[in-house]
Scaffold this motif. Structure first.
Motif, short mmCIF file in Angstrom:
data_model
loop_
_atom_site.label_atom_id
_atom_site.label_comp_id
_atom_site.label_asym_id
_atom_site.label_seq_id
_atom_site.Cartn_x
_atom_site.Cartn_y
_atom_site.Cartn_z
N GLY A 191 0.85 -1.18 0.00
CA GLY A 191 0.00 0.00 0.00
C GLY A 191 0.88 1.23 0.00
O GLY A 191 2.11 1.13 -0.15
N LYS A 192 0.29 2.39 0.18
CA LYS A 192 1.10 3.61 0.15
C LYS A 192 0.52 4.71 1.02
O LYS A 192 -0.67 4.69 1.38
CB LYS A 192 1.25 4.11 -1.28
CG LYS A 192 -0.04 4.53 -1.97
CD LYS A 192 0.21 5.14 -3.35
CE LYS A 192 0.79 4.17 -4.33
NZ LYS A 192 0.92 4.74 -5.70
N TYR A 193 1.39 5.66 1.34
CA TYR A 193 0.99 6.91 1.97
C TYR A 193 0.93 7.91 0.83
O TYR A 193 1.96 8.38 0.34
CB TYR A 193 2.01 7.30 3.03
CG TYR A 193 1.57 8.42 3.97
CD1 TYR A 193 0.26 8.49 4.43
CD2 TYR A 193 2.47 9.38 4.41
CE1 TYR A 193 -0.14 9.50 5.30
CE2 TYR A 193 2.08 10.38 5.27
CZ TYR A 193 0.77 10.44 5.71
OH TYR A 193 0.38 11.45 6.57
N ASP A 242 0.54 16.18 1.26
CA ASP A 242 0.70 17.62 1.21
C ASP A 242 1.17 18.10 2.58
O ASP A 242 1.58 17.29 3.42
CB ASP A 242 -0.59 18.32 0.78
CG ASP A 242 -1.78 18.00 1.69
OD1 ASP A 242 -1.56 17.65 2.87
OD2 ASP A 242 -2.92 18.10 1.22
N SER A 243 1.09 19.40 2.81
CA SER A 243 1.63 19.95 4.05
C SER A 243 0.86 19.52 5.29
O SER A 243 1.36 19.63 6.42
CB SER A 243 1.65 21.48 3.98
OG SER A 243 0.33 21.98 3.76
N SER A 244 -0.36 19.00 5.11
CA SER A 244 -1.18 18.60 6.25
C SER A 244 -1.20 17.10 6.49
O SER A 244 -1.72 16.63 7.50
CB SER A 244 -2.62 19.11 6.07
OG SER A 244 -3.21 18.56 4.92
N GLY A 245 -0.66 16.31 5.56
CA GLY A 245 -0.65 14.86 5.75
C GLY A 245 -0.85 14.12 4.45
O GLY A 245 -0.41 14.56 3.39
N GLY A 246 -1.53 12.97 4.53
CA GLY A 246 -1.76 12.15 3.34
C GLY A 246 -2.78 11.07 3.65
O GLY A 246 -3.31 10.99 4.76
N SER A 247 -3.08 10.23 2.65
CA SER A 247 -4.02 9.12 2.84
C SER A 247 -3.23 7.82 2.90
O SER A 247 -2.45 7.50 2.01
CB SER A 247 -5.03 9.08 1.69
OG SER A 247 -4.37 9.00 0.43
N ASP A 248 -3.45 7.05 3.96
CA ASP A 248 -2.67 5.85 4.26
C ASP A 248 -3.45 4.61 3.87
O ASP A 248 -4.49 4.31 4.46
CB ASP A 248 -2.31 5.83 5.74
CG ASP A 248 -1.32 4.74 6.11
OD1 ASP A 248 -0.98 3.92 5.24
OD2 ASP A 248 -0.86 4.74 7.27
N THR A 249 -2.96 3.85 2.87
CA THR A 249 -3.60 2.60 2.47
C THR A 249 -2.74 1.38 2.80
O THR A 249 -3.06 0.28 2.37
CB THR A 249 -3.92 2.61 0.96
OG1 THR A 249 -2.69 2.68 0.22
CG2 THR A 249 -4.81 3.78 0.59
N SER A 250 -1.65 1.58 3.52
CA SER A 250 -0.76 0.48 3.88
C SER A 250 -1.36 -0.35 5.00
O SER A 250 -1.87 0.18 5.99
CB SER A 250 0.60 1.02 4.31
OG SER A 250 1.40 -0.01 4.89
N ALA A 251 -1.28 -1.68 4.86
CA ALA A 251 -1.72 -2.58 5.92
C ALA A 251 -0.60 -2.85 6.92
O ALA A 251 -0.85 -3.27 8.05
CB ALA A 251 -2.21 -3.90 5.33
N LEU A 252 0.64 -2.61 6.51
CA LEU A 252 1.78 -2.92 7.37
C LEU A 252 2.21 -1.75 8.25
O LEU A 252 2.81 -1.96 9.31
CB LEU A 252 2.98 -3.35 6.51
CG LEU A 252 2.85 -4.69 5.80
CD1 LEU A 252 4.08 -4.96 4.94
CD2 LEU A 252 2.65 -5.82 6.79
N PHE A 253 1.90 -0.52 7.84
CA PHE A 253 2.39 0.64 8.58
C PHE A 253 1.31 1.69 8.77
O PHE A 253 0.42 1.85 7.93
CB PHE A 253 3.58 1.28 7.84
CG PHE A 253 4.82 0.46 7.86
CD1 PHE A 253 5.70 0.50 8.94
CD2 PHE A 253 5.12 -0.38 6.81
CE1 PHE A 253 6.85 -0.28 8.96
CE2 PHE A 253 6.26 -1.16 6.82
CZ PHE A 253 7.13 -1.11 7.90
N ASN A 254 1.43 2.41 9.89
CA ASN A 254 0.68 3.63 10.11
C ASN A 254 1.64 4.80 9.89
O ASN A 254 2.67 4.89 10.57
CB ASN A 254 0.11 3.68 11.53
CG ASN A 254 -1.00 2.67 11.74
OD1 ASN A 254 -1.74 2.34 10.81
ND2 ASN A 254 -1.13 2.17 12.96
N PHE A 255 1.31 5.64 8.92
CA PHE A 255 2.13 6.81 8.64
C PHE A 255 1.52 8.05 9.28
O PHE A 255 0.29 8.23 9.27
CB PHE A 255 2.24 7.04 7.13
CG PHE A 255 3.10 6.04 6.42
CD1 PHE A 255 4.47 6.26 6.25
CD2 PHE A 255 2.56 4.87 5.90
CE1 PHE A 255 5.27 5.35 5.59
CE2 PHE A 255 3.35 3.95 5.22
CZ PHE A 255 4.71 4.19 5.08
#
Length: 210
Positions: A81-83, A87-100
């Protein structure tokens, strides 16, 4: 006749080797001329590599790009998955292995997968123009911090810019048995298959002569 066929097979094998060498390769995250070192932009890592050429702006939306790149000598990575949309406020996290957490400049990654953890885990960083993919091989226990690796040098950034923001961070892994999936092994490289074919051809011809 046998020698002619063997010669043809050898030529074909050489072509496949050359084609394999034409695939994307990686370069070091440290350099002397000009001096640069982006290996420490992600903490808790054992290795770092940049996809070559370093200004090609390749995307990792195709798994074959990563596996043909041969990051850290591995060619059977799986995508987790990916982060994304950072942008400057964050992103959308679809990774099952990590919390970004964090933004397109810096942040943290915390392991959230199950046990046992994958044997190999890699983070791939993507930016844009005049850069290319940067990979970091993680160390256990997985987790740490990140900051943008897209600096000048090594990347020939436009204008007076010395650092670019991160577009997204992708997560790739291999399972604990050392293979890309829990039930299989590594996929043979084209050159390996060519050598196997060459050997089988030789054995067949020798058997017929005998």
């Amino acid at each position: 006749m046998f020698r002619t066929n063997l010669l043809k097979a050898s030529v074909a094998c050489s072509i496949l080797f050359a084609a394999q060498g034409a695939f994307a390769a990686t370069v070091s995250c440290t350099g002397v001329s000009p001096a640069y070192d982006i290996s420490g932009k992600v903490s808790n890592t054992s290795n770092c590599a940049i996809l070559s050429p370093i200004d090609a702006n390749q995307n990792d939306n195709n798994l074959s790009t990563i596996n043909s790149g041969g990051f850290f000598g591995i060619s059977n990575w799986l995508f987790d998955g990916k982060y994304d949309n950072m942008d400057s406020s964050g992103g959308s996290d679809t990774s099952a292995l990590f919390n970004f957490t964090g933004n397109n400049v810096s942040g943290t990654y915390i392991y959230a997968g199950g046990s046992p953890a994958p044997q190999d885990v890699m983070l791939i960083f993507k930016d844009g123009d005049n850069t290319d993919l940067v990979g970091y091989l993680l160390k256990m226990p997985y987790g740490g911090t990140y900051s943008s690796p897209f600096t000048d040098p090594p990347f020939p950034l436009n204008g007076a810019s010395t650092v670019h923001n991160i577009s997204h961070i992708s997560v790739y892994y291999r399972n604990g048995d050392g293979s890309g999936d829990s039930g299989g092994g590594e996929v043979p490289e084209p050159a390996t298959l060519a050598l196997l074919g060459l050997g089988l051809l030789g054995m067949t011809k020798l058997r017929r002569k005998g």
